[in-house]
Design an enzyme around this catalytic site. Structure first.
Site, PDB file in Angstrom:
ATOM      1  N   THR A 173       0.829  -1.200   0.000  1.00  0.00           N
ATOM      2  CA  THR A 173       0.000   0.000   0.000  1.00  0.00           C
ATOM      3  C   THR A 173       0.867   1.255   0.000  1.00  0.00           C
ATOM      4  O   THR A 173       1.961   1.240   0.543  1.00  0.00           O
ATOM      5  CB  THR A 173      -0.875  -0.036   1.275  1.00  0.00           C
ATOM      6  OG1 THR A 173      -1.828  -1.067   1.112  1.00  0.00           O
ATOM      7  CG2 THR A 173      -1.580   1.276   1.536  1.00  0.00           C
ATOM      8  N   GLY A 225      -0.444  -2.383   6.299  1.00  0.00           N
ATOM      9  CA  GLY A 225      -0.328  -3.595   7.092  1.00  0.00           C
ATOM     10  C   GLY A 225      -1.575  -4.444   6.985  1.00  0.00           C
ATOM     11  O   GLY A 225      -2.373  -4.262   6.057  1.00  0.00           O
TER      12      GLY A 225
HETATM   13  N1  ASP Z   1      -3.496  -2.166   4.687  1.00  0.00           N
HETATM   14  C1  ASP Z   1      -3.828  -2.726   3.401  1.00  0.00           C
HETATM   15  C2  ASP Z   1      -5.103  -3.525   3.513  1.00  0.00           C
HETATM   16  O1  ASP Z   1      -5.269  -4.233   4.476  1.00  0.00           O
HETATM   17  C3  ASP Z   1      -2.762  -3.616   2.851  1.00  0.00           C
HETATM   18  C4  ASP Z   1      -1.400  -2.988   2.743  1.00  0.00           C
HETATM   19  O2  ASP Z   1      -0.999  -2.212   3.603  1.00  0.00           O
HETATM   20  O3  ASP Z   1      -0.704  -3.290   1.753  1.00  0.00           O
HETATM   21  O4  ASP Z   1      -5.893  -3.463   2.605  1.00  0.00           O
END
Ligand code: ASP
Length: 307
Positions: A173, A225
């Site tokens: 992300t 996360g």
């Molecule tokens: N936080 C994002 C989610 O759970 C994933 C990521 O941080 O890549 O959708």
């Protein structure tokens, strides 16, 4: 008026290790983060707003296939790409968010349109797409977002049926937080979510107060996360509240929120821009793609936890 500005960005946290990342990919990530950071820093140095700064950084990272946002986003279990994004303006806590978007090249710009041009805060799925068309966003072929590497990750997920929140995952992300020369803060986050997500799953990134929050009275936060844990802990809002009501520094507040995520069994990280112009990172994963710059001349891009 204190005209200091600062910007911090992330490109995801996770099991990012020197031995497995390799020199070539390390350099590519550092270059991409550096370019996004510089684009936003230039804007802020020229007197631009925190909102424009975070949008500029996130658009660049969305366009870069290295990161799990926009082009290069992760696949759902059914082999689709469903994008989530949010943006928030700390001045009046105005916010816009979209979830499950499939044809908008830069979901963060659609989130911004939701915030600035519509009556609502959060639009999902077909309705978000319809709003996009009404607002003049081009509909891109969903194939434009796809990359071979993400397809491989989905195949691996389906074959090995690794856990939903496998800690070997590299969350990709992207996000940005900033404080501008007028003393305002803003945050933006954009993601494809988790590889293999199902049933219209929405993560923390577009959930205001979980993966994204901005409040001039405290600061701006963007998270990455295992989203479910960040939603349950209300991470981004908690950090701002800890600063406001407990008088913690942004670093203390960020550390406390990530510790809570860890206690629940989750992992990931946050970036924070304080109302006072400072920035902070906190993560409980081996690494987090990250960078920050400010008007005092700080400029750094880092990946591993020991840097
Ligand atoms: N936080 C994002 C989610 O759970 C994933 C990521 O941080 O890549 O959708």
């Amino acid at each position: 008026m204190d005209s200091r500005w600062s910007i911090a960005i992330h490109g995801g946290a996770g099991t990012i290790l020197r031995e497995t990342l390799g020199e070539e990919r390390r350099t590519a990530h550092e270059a991409a983060l550096g370019a996004a950071l510089d684009a936003a820093a230039r804007l802020l140095a020229d007197g631009g707003s925190a909102l424009d700064g975070v949008a500029a950084a996130v658009v660049r990272l969305e366009n870069d296939p290295l990161f799990n946002a926009g082009r290069g986003a992760t696949f759902t279990f059914d082999g689709k790409i469903e994008l989530d994004a949010a943006i928030m303006d700390g001045r009046e806590r105005a916010a816009g968010a979209v979830a499950g978007v499939t044809t908008v090249r830069n979901p963060v710009l659609l989130a911004r349109a939701v915030m600035e041009r519509g009556p609502h805060v959060f639009l999902a799925g077909a309705g978000a797409e319809r709003f996009a068309r009404e607002q003049g966003f081009e509909a891109v072929d969903p194939a434009w977002f796809e990359t071979a590497e993400r397809r491989r990750q989905l195949d691996e997920f389906r074959e090995r049926k690794t856990g939903w929140f496998d800690s070997s995952v590299k969350y990709g992300t992207v996000g940005a937080v900033a404080r501008d020369g007028q003393g305002h803060v803003a945050a933006a986050t954009s993601t494809g979510g988790l590889t293999g997500k199902r049933w219209g799953r929405i993560g923390d990134s577009p959930v205001i107060g979980a993966g994204t929050y901005a409040d001039d009275r405290a600061g701006a936060v963007s998270a990455t996360g295992a989203g479910e844990f960040f939603i349950r802990a209300g991470v981004a809002h908690t950090i701002c509240d800890r600063v406001r009501f407990l008088g913690e520094t942004i670093q203390q507040a960020a550390d406390a929120a990530i510790a809570e995520v860890g206690e629940l069994g989750g992992d990931g990280g946050v970036i924070v821009a304080g109302a006072d112009g400072g920035t902070a990172f906190a993560f409980n994963t081996p690494g987090m793609y990250r960078g920050r710059a400010d008007s005092a001349g700080m400029h750094e891009v880092k990946i591993f936890g020991d840097e």
